[in-house]
Scaffold this active site. Structure first.
Site, mmCIF file in Angstrom:
data_model
loop_
_atom_site.group_PDB
_atom_site.id
_atom_site.type_symbol
_atom_site.label_atom_id
_atom_site.label_comp_id
_atom_site.label_asym_id
_atom_site.label_seq_id
_atom_site.Cartn_x
_atom_site.Cartn_y
_atom_site.Cartn_z
ATOM 1 N N CYS A 77 -4.289 -0.838 -1.693
ATOM 2 C CA CYS A 77 -4.623 0.588 -1.685
ATOM 3 C C CYS A 77 -5.683 0.851 -2.758
ATOM 4 O O CYS A 77 -6.201 -0.072 -3.369
ATOM 5 C CB CYS A 77 -3.373 1.424 -1.928
ATOM 6 S SG CYS A 77 -2.353 0.810 -3.289
ATOM 7 N N CYS A 128 0.869 -1.178 0.000
ATOM 8 C CA CYS A 128 0.000 0.000 0.000
ATOM 9 C C CYS A 128 0.910 1.233 0.000
ATOM 10 O O CYS A 128 2.106 1.114 -0.240
ATOM 11 C CB CYS A 128 -1.000 -0.008 1.152
ATOM 12 S SG CYS A 128 -0.323 0.190 2.796
ATOM 13 N N CYS A 161 2.579 0.938 -8.270
ATOM 14 C CA CYS A 161 3.380 -0.172 -7.749
ATOM 15 C C CYS A 161 4.293 -0.692 -8.854
ATOM 16 O O CYS A 161 3.836 -1.002 -9.954
ATOM 17 C CB CYS A 161 2.458 -1.282 -7.257
ATOM 18 S SG CYS A 161 3.344 -2.597 -6.413
#
Length: 137
Positions: A82, A8, A90
């Site tokens: 998230c 996250c 990411c």
């Protein structure tokens, strides 16, 4: 044993809860870790709601996604927890592990009294637990 990394933004709430819950629910079949895109400080509300169910993460530290990439560990699953826009940030992990996205509300954005924020954080904890239980089936 399969390796799972939960990611996250700050590694302060959702990914920490997911890591702790998979460790508890995974029956020893998974090695769970968590990391953040911009590691912050462990959220005290998260520590509190996990302690309510007998999980103590008070000594845990946050870590960066980069440190996981640089560790040369190959993950079977990289799971973002998230919101969708943040999940897009990411990075790709070497090793070709499967990428999943499970979006949950961020406890760091909750407002209200301590009890109100605690109740909302409990809800996120329970949502994460239900998602993990379903995934394990």
């Amino acid at each position: 044993m399969e390796r799972v990394l939960f990611v996250c933004i700050h590694n302060s709430a959702r990914s920490q809860m997911a890591e702790a819950l998979l460790r508890r629910l995974g029956g020893g079949r998974y090695e769970a870790e968590s990391a953040g895109l911009e590691p912050g400080v462990l959220n005290p509300l998260v520590v509190e709601v996990l302690q309510e169910i007998g999980i103590d993460i008070s000594a845990k530290k946050t870590q960066s996604v980069e440190s996981c990439i640089n560790s040369d560990i190959k993950y079977d699953y990289v799971i973002t927890v998230c919101d969708g826009a943040s999940a897009e940030r990411c990075p790709v992990f070497p090793g070709g592990g499967k990428r999943l996205h499970w979006g949950f509300d961020d406890p760091s954005g909750f407002t209200g009294t301590h009890e109100e924020r605690l109740a909302k954080t409990r809800q996120v904890r329970d949502d994460i637990q239900r998602t993990i239980e379903k995934w394990l089936q």
